[in-house]
Write a protein that holds these residues in place. Structure first.
Motif, mmCIF file in Angstrom:
data_model
loop_
_atom_site.group_PDB
_atom_site.id
_atom_site.type_symbol
_atom_site.label_atom_id
_atom_site.label_comp_id
_atom_site.label_asym_id
_atom_site.label_seq_id
_atom_site.Cartn_x
_atom_site.Cartn_y
_atom_site.Cartn_z
ATOM 1 N N THR A 65 0.845 -1.203 0.000
ATOM 2 C CA THR A 65 0.000 0.000 0.000
ATOM 3 C C THR A 65 0.879 1.252 0.000
ATOM 4 O O THR A 65 0.594 2.231 -0.702
ATOM 5 C CB THR A 65 -0.922 -0.039 1.223
ATOM 6 O OG1 THR A 65 -1.597 -1.278 1.181
ATOM 7 C CG2 THR A 65 -1.951 1.045 1.187
ATOM 8 N N GLN A 66 1.943 1.173 0.774
ATOM 9 C CA GLN A 66 2.884 2.290 0.827
ATOM 10 C C GLN A 66 3.477 2.542 -0.579
ATOM 11 O O GLN A 66 3.484 3.667 -1.072
ATOM 12 C CB GLN A 66 3.991 1.914 1.836
ATOM 13 C CG GLN A 66 5.057 2.925 2.072
ATOM 14 C CD GLN A 66 4.522 4.224 2.608
ATOM 15 O OE1 GLN A 66 4.576 5.228 1.892
ATOM 16 N NE2 GLN A 66 4.011 4.245 3.822
ATOM 17 N N THR B 290 0.644 3.700 -3.257
ATOM 18 C CA THR B 290 0.134 5.060 -3.090
ATOM 19 C C THR B 290 1.253 6.083 -3.268
ATOM 20 O O THR B 290 0.994 7.199 -3.711
ATOM 21 C CB THR B 290 -0.548 5.239 -1.721
ATOM 22 O OG1 THR B 290 0.355 4.797 -0.699
ATOM 23 C CG2 THR B 290 -1.838 4.449 -1.626
ATOM 24 N N SER B 291 2.492 5.703 -2.970
ATOM 25 C CA SER B 291 3.552 6.706 -3.182
ATOM 26 C C SER B 291 3.811 6.896 -4.670
ATOM 27 O O SER B 291 4.307 7.931 -5.097
ATOM 28 C CB SER B 291 4.828 6.354 -2.407
ATOM 29 O OG SER B 291 5.307 5.130 -2.871
ATOM 30 N N GLU C 6 -4.167 4.082 -6.985
ATOM 31 C CA GLU C 6 -5.237 3.851 -6.015
ATOM 32 C C GLU C 6 -5.214 2.388 -5.556
ATOM 33 O O GLU C 6 -4.784 1.507 -6.307
ATOM 34 C CB GLU C 6 -6.588 4.190 -6.640
ATOM 35 C CG GLU C 6 -6.728 5.684 -6.883
ATOM 36 C CD GLU C 6 -8.101 6.085 -7.338
ATOM 37 O OE1 GLU C 6 -8.640 7.055 -6.787
ATOM 38 O OE2 GLU C 6 -8.636 5.426 -8.245
ATOM 39 N N LEU D 18 0.488 5.798 6.287
ATOM 40 C CA LEU D 18 0.261 6.578 5.063
ATOM 41 C C LEU D 18 0.112 8.060 5.385
ATOM 42 O O LEU D 18 -0.475 8.425 6.409
ATOM 43 C CB LEU D 18 -1.016 6.099 4.355
ATOM 44 C CG LEU D 18 -1.084 4.622 3.978
ATOM 45 C CD1 LEU D 18 -2.422 4.315 3.294
ATOM 46 C CD2 LEU D 18 0.078 4.223 3.069
ATOM 47 N N THR D 19 0.639 8.898 4.490
ATOM 48 C CA THR D 19 0.438 10.344 4.651
ATOM 49 C C THR D 19 -1.007 10.670 4.264
ATOM 50 O O THR D 19 -1.663 9.849 3.591
ATOM 51 C CB THR D 19 1.368 11.126 3.694
ATOM 52 O OG1 THR D 19 0.966 10.775 2.350
ATOM 53 C CG2 THR D 19 2.837 10.767 3.894
ATOM 54 N N GLU E 62 -2.052 12.491 1.950
ATOM 55 C CA GLU E 62 -2.166 12.408 0.480
ATOM 56 C C GLU E 62 -2.309 10.950 0.034
ATOM 57 O O GLU E 62 -3.097 10.631 -0.848
ATOM 58 C CB GLU E 62 -0.926 13.029 -0.198
ATOM 59 C CG GLU E 62 -0.947 14.545 -0.277
ATOM 60 C CD GLU E 62 -2.265 15.081 -0.824
ATOM 61 O OE1 GLU E 62 -2.640 14.695 -1.948
ATOM 62 O OE2 GLU E 62 -2.930 15.873 -0.114
ATOM 63 N N GLN E 63 -1.523 10.086 0.660
ATOM 64 C CA GLN E 63 -1.603 8.655 0.309
ATOM 65 C C GLN E 63 -2.952 8.076 0.727
ATOM 66 O O GLN E 63 -3.535 7.261 0.016
ATOM 67 C CB GLN E 63 -0.466 7.875 0.985
ATOM 68 C CG GLN E 63 0.894 8.121 0.352
ATOM 69 C CD GLN E 63 1.992 7.408 1.121
ATOM 70 O OE1 GLN E 63 2.140 7.621 2.328
ATOM 71 N NE2 GLN E 63 2.755 6.574 0.449
ATOM 72 N N GLN E 64 -3.439 8.521 1.882
ATOM 73 C CA GLN E 64 -4.738 7.998 2.359
ATOM 74 C C GLN E 64 -5.862 8.282 1.370
ATOM 75 O O GLN E 64 -6.780 7.493 1.226
ATOM 76 C CB GLN E 64 -5.082 8.603 3.708
ATOM 77 C CG GLN E 64 -4.338 7.917 4.839
ATOM 78 C CD GLN E 64 -4.577 8.592 6.167
ATOM 79 O OE1 GLN E 64 -5.586 9.248 6.360
ATOM 80 N NE2 GLN E 64 -3.638 8.440 7.079
ATOM 81 N N LEU F 266 -5.758 7.980 -1.633
ATOM 82 C CA LEU F 266 -5.717 6.990 -2.722
ATOM 83 C C LEU F 266 -6.291 5.632 -2.295
ATOM 84 O O LEU F 266 -6.354 4.707 -3.090
ATOM 85 C CB LEU F 266 -4.285 6.826 -3.233
ATOM 86 C CG LEU F 266 -3.726 8.090 -3.907
ATOM 87 C CD1 LEU F 266 -2.230 7.970 -4.133
ATOM 88 C CD2 LEU F 266 -4.431 8.345 -5.241
#
Ligand code: ACM
Ligand code: ZN
Length: 550
Positions: free
Chosen positions: A429-430, A433-434, A438, A471-472, A474-476, A478
């Motif tokens: 996921t990391q 999303t980085s 999605e 997750l940051t 921004e990543q969340q 996604l």
């Protein structure tokens, strides 16, 4: 405190507590205000709807309510139950004005339900919002409303409430695998009904694998022929049968209805869905606000297709995966997906892409040639080349591609969506999303509903950080949502499916709908206990909360 006052307070509480207990909704809504009074459904009730697009929702509600009550219920423009689609939503979050801004309308699943003694009003900015309101209304009624036959002697009361509700995630799904064991159209529709009750809105349908091809493809009729869509009993069947005997458990028996005698082969197991049946299931799901995400798994998990059309495999020996060096494979893929696109009118189609035995490609001259000609470094990049090529094809047909998390290996375009399933690869996921991809969460560590349960499983799901905490913000953004996967190897019957899926699916529904900050096990558990009675009324053979059965 004097005695009389104490008595008065006790009486008041005695009245309030049962009244409060009537509002018992899963997933937990954002905002519920309970009021005094009830609305009683009666014979001759009318369901009103203000927009022609709501006609299927009104009919759906009409059929559902009339089954158990036995009442004659009409639909019209105006009714005591009123479904209202609003076209110019307000962005205020005041009571009665709880709707998204105009830009959000397309995605909106929000709804408001207000009931009092005069009637029930469900208002939303989309069909799906209305459907979510209907699911809530269903849960406000006595459990007996779920009965498929008329129930006498029930007061069909809806408590007076004002509910404003909105999902945390728009992807709240279940995946079903009718390949390893087959489930009929009727059994599939029943699962869709159960999903609709808990606002689960994505049905991922795994329609092909090594053990069979389940979707009729007009261009390749061999895929659903007697010896491809049907197969000899395999190790999983024997394990199920062994277990059925050891546990005296009829839910583990292989149903006769899926066995047929094939000349020269004996008794084979299987089945497939005709295109008419698929259209029927898609329409059924659409009425209930559920998207179907079809999966035709490529390039791996293709034993059935390669067995049928040997030219699909590298050495023409019928062994999967698909040979990616040959142009005929690409044509096969495109023609199969062409038919998928025609049958499923939704944004996403899954290419699968998991567990590919890429080693076969290193031994294949045609695959090696492809690697060289395309300037690829290895077989991982060969799969990535195929996925990207198919993504362009999907996009050209107005679809978005989705695949299991192995599609990340060898590189992925930013626009593909990843199903994170390998719970033992927490970095997926990391990484996804980085890179801007999605993700739909379905790690096997929480959300594989075919995995054995014990008395802690449910709580682990409910309390678990299914959305990784690293997750940051921004990543969340996604993270599209989550789904439970029901792989079929050890699930030969609908009864076994219900045992494995319920009540886990209710925990999933709340994890996906309700914000994390509102999820509390101690609040969920009593609601769940009440819901088990509703599942009883639906005839669902769920796993009781305290049981030692594995
Ligand atoms: C998977 O479980 N192979 C996606
Ligand atoms: Zn090859």
């Amino acid at each position: 405190m004097n005695k009389r006052l104490t008595l008065w307070i006790v009486c008041l509480l005695a009245c309030i507590v049962p009244m409060m207990a009537t509002v018992n909704i899963i997933p937990k809504p954002l905002n519920v205000t309970e009021r005094e009074g009830t609305f009683r459904l009666r014979d001759g009730l009318t369901i009103g709807y203000n927009d022609p697009s709501l006609a299927p929702a009104a009919t759906y509600l009409q059929e559902m309510l009339s089954r158990a009550t036995g009442f004659r219920i009409k639909t019209a423009k105006k009714g005591k139950i009123q479904l209202t689609l609003i076209s110019t939503p307000k962005s205020s979050h005041q009571e009665g004005e709880f709707f998204p801004s105009a830009e959000e309308v397309k995605e909106s699943e929000d709804y408001e339900l207000v009931s009092d003694k005069t009637g029930i009003r469900i208002t939303a900015a989309s069909y799906r919002g209305i459907i979510n309101g209907i699911a809530t209304l269903r849960q406000l009624l006595p459990n007996e409303i779920e009965s498929m036959t008329k129930v006498e002697g029930v007061a069909w009361n809806v408590p007076a409430v004002s509910i404003q509700d909105s999902p945390n995630f728009h992807w709240r799904g279940l995946m079903l695998d009718p390949v390893r064991h087959f489930y009929s159209v009727e059994e599939t529709k029943k699962l869709l009904d159960e999903m609709a009750l808990y606002k689960l809105n994505k049905f991922h349908w795994h329609l092909s694998d090594n053990e069979g091809f389940r979707m009729e493809v007009k261009a390749y009729p061999g895929l659903t022929s007697d010896t491809v869509a049907w197969r000899r009993f395999n190790v999983h069947d024997y394990r199920c049968l062994d277990r059925a005997g050891r546990e005296n458990n009829s839910a583990m028996l292989i149903p006769w209805k899926y066995i047929k005698e094939v000349e020269g082969y004996g008794e084979l197991y299987g089945g497939f869905y005709t295109q008419d049946e698929i259209r029927d299931v898609v329409a059924y799901a659409a009425v209930r606000g559920i998207d179907i995400i079809p999966e035709i798994d490529m390039p791996g998990h293709n034993g059935a297709a390669c067995y049928c059309y040997r030219w699909l495999s590298c050495t023409q020996d019928g062994i999967e995966p698909l040979c990616l060096g040959r142009q005929s494979t690409i044509e096969f893929a495109e023609k199969v997906y062409d038919e998928v696109f025609k049958l499923f009118p939704y944004e996403y189609v899954s290419i699968g892409g998991d567990e590919v035995n890429r080693g076969r490609w290193s031994e294949c001259d045609e695959c090696k040639k492809r690697i060289e000609e395309e300037g690829l470094n290895d077989v991982n990049e060969l799969q990535a080349w195929f996925t990207k090529r198919m993504e362009r094809y999907f996009n050209a047909h107005g679809r978005r591609i989705l695949g299991w998390d192995e599609i990340l290996e060898g590189g992925l375009s930013k626009t593909a969506t990843v199903h994170w399933w390998r719970g033992d690869h927490p970095d997926v996921t990391q990484r996804s999303t980085s890179m801007g991809n999605e993700v739909v969460l379905c790690p096997f560590t929480y959300l594989y509903f075919d995995y054995a349960q014990n008395d802690s499983t449910l709580r682990n799901i409910y309390d678990g950080d299914i959305v990784p905490v690293d997750l940051t913000p921004e990543q969340q953004k996604l993270i599209k949502g989550m789904q439970g996967n029901i792989w079929g190897e050890s699930i030969p019957t609908e009864a076994r499916m219900q045992w494995m899926v319920f009540p886990r699916a209710l925990a999933l529904a709340e994890k996906a709908w309700t914000p994390r900050s509102n999820q509390e096990w101690d609040d969920f558990l009593p609601r769940l206990q009440q819901h088990l009675k509703r599942l009883d009324a639906m005839g669902i053979q769920y796993r009781p909360l305290q049981t030692n059965r594995p």
